[in-house]
Structures are given as structure tokens and as C-alpha cells.
Design a protein around this motif. Structure first.
Motif, short mmCIF file in Angstrom:
data_model
loop_
_atom_site.label_atom_id
_atom_site.label_comp_id
_atom_site.label_asym_id
_atom_site.label_seq_id
_atom_site.Cartn_x
_atom_site.Cartn_y
_atom_site.Cartn_z
N ALA A 175 76.51 -33.36 -24.32
CA ALA A 175 76.51 -32.49 -25.50
C ALA A 175 77.89 -31.84 -25.68
CB ALA A 175 75.43 -31.43 -25.37
N ASP A 176 78.54 -31.48 -24.57
CA ASP A 176 79.88 -30.89 -24.64
C ASP A 176 80.89 -31.88 -25.20
OD1 ASP A 176 79.12 -28.42 -23.72
OD2 ASP A 176 79.76 -28.77 -21.65
N GLU A 177 80.82 -33.14 -24.75
CA GLU A 177 81.74 -34.17 -25.25
C GLU A 177 81.54 -34.39 -26.74
OE1 GLU A 177 82.35 -36.95 -21.28
OE2 GLU A 177 80.58 -37.27 -22.54
N LYS A 178 80.30 -34.41 -27.18
CA LYS A 178 80.01 -34.58 -28.61
C LYS A 178 80.51 -33.38 -29.41
CE LYS A 178 76.01 -37.59 -27.93
NZ LYS A 178 74.57 -37.73 -28.01
N ALA A 179 80.31 -32.20 -28.88
CA ALA A 179 80.76 -30.98 -29.57
C ALA A 179 82.29 -30.94 -29.66
CB ALA A 179 80.24 -29.74 -28.85
N ASN A 180 82.98 -31.31 -28.57
CA ASN A 180 84.44 -31.33 -28.59
C ASN A 180 84.97 -32.36 -29.56
OD1 ASN A 180 84.81 -29.24 -26.76
ND2 ASN A 180 84.84 -30.61 -24.99
N PHE A 181 84.31 -33.51 -29.65
CA PHE A 181 84.72 -34.54 -30.60
C PHE A 181 84.56 -34.03 -32.03
CE2 PHE A 181 83.84 -38.13 -33.39
CZ PHE A 181 84.98 -38.89 -33.19
#
Length: 135
Positions: free
Chosen positions: A63-69
Motif C-alpha cells: 500500500a505504501d509503494e502504491k501511495a508513493n507512486f
């Protein structure tokens, strides 16, 4: 939920920030760049300038990777829109929509570095050819 007053205040803030940036021309690149970077920073849109482009998330991404993207994509898109708004079409060249704001800014900077060197050479040549006509 955001109230209508908050929306109006937000739009007014964006408009004020946009109007504080001069339109880029042949003589104001340095001040234009300083102001655009300041406004992007103040509006918290400089994330795409500070971070390298992230890989597209996959189903296995956290979820963090998706949010950062998503944060990088939004920052890049809005930053490019602000730059485009303050650059005449003649300076934009053939830039594609897929370019990052960081790369776009580098390309513009290269163009103006060349122009600045030519202009400095011309001014120096004119200065050398001038003669004092004392009074």
C-alpha cells in the motif's frame, strides 16, 4: 467534507501562486526557475523533482509503494501543468506527455544555457569593439 469556502480559498491560493510566476522569455530564465521551484515547493508539488520516477505498482506492491507512486504521479503531472502554463509554446519544443518534470526542466535549462552563452559572447564582443568618446 470540504466546505465551499475552503474550495474558494484553495483556488484563490493556486491562482495567486500561478500569477507570481513570470512567463518565461529570453531574459528571465534564472528568476523564472527560482520562482517556479519556490511555488512548487510551497504548494508541496516538488516531490517529482526531489525523487526519481518510481516503477509502476503491481498487484504485489504494498500500500505504501502504491501511495508513493500516486504521490509522484500527481506531483509530476501538476508540476508539468504549472511549467507549461508559464512557458510560451515556442519554448516547449516537441516534448511528449510522458516526460518527467525533472527531465523537462533540464531540457529547458540546456536551451537557455546555450542562449545565455551566445548572448554573453555577443555582449563581450560589443564591449571590446566600443571606444571611449570622452567628454
Amino acid at each position: 467534507m470540504i466546505s465551499p469556502k475552503e474550495v474558494i480559498a484553495s483556488v484563490a491560493n493556486i491562482d495567486a501562486n500561478m500569477n507570481s510566476i513570470p512567463v518565461l522569455n529570453y531574459t528571465n530564465f534564472k528568476s523564472w526557475k527560482e520562482k517556479i521551484l519556490l511555488v512548487l515547493n510551497c504548494m508541496n508539488l516538488d516531490y517529482a523533482l526531489r525523487k526519481e520516477q518510481l516503477a509502476s505498482p503491481t498487484e504485489k506492491s504494498s500500500a505504501d509503494e502504491k501511495a508513493n507512486f500516486e504521490k509522484w504521479e500527481r506531483s509530476n503531472r501538476l508540476s508539468l501543468m504549472m511549467l507549461m502554463h508559464n512557458i510560451p509554446e515556442a519554448f516547449r519544443g516537441g516534448m511528449s506527455d510522458e516526460v518527467s518534470v525533472k527531465d523537462f526542466l533540464k531540457e529547458i535549462e540546456k536551451s537557455f544555457a546555450k542562449n545565455e552563452k551566445v548572448e554573453i559572447s555577443k555582449i563581450l564582443a560589443d564591449l571590446v569593439q566600443m571606444r571611449y568618446k570622452g567628454k
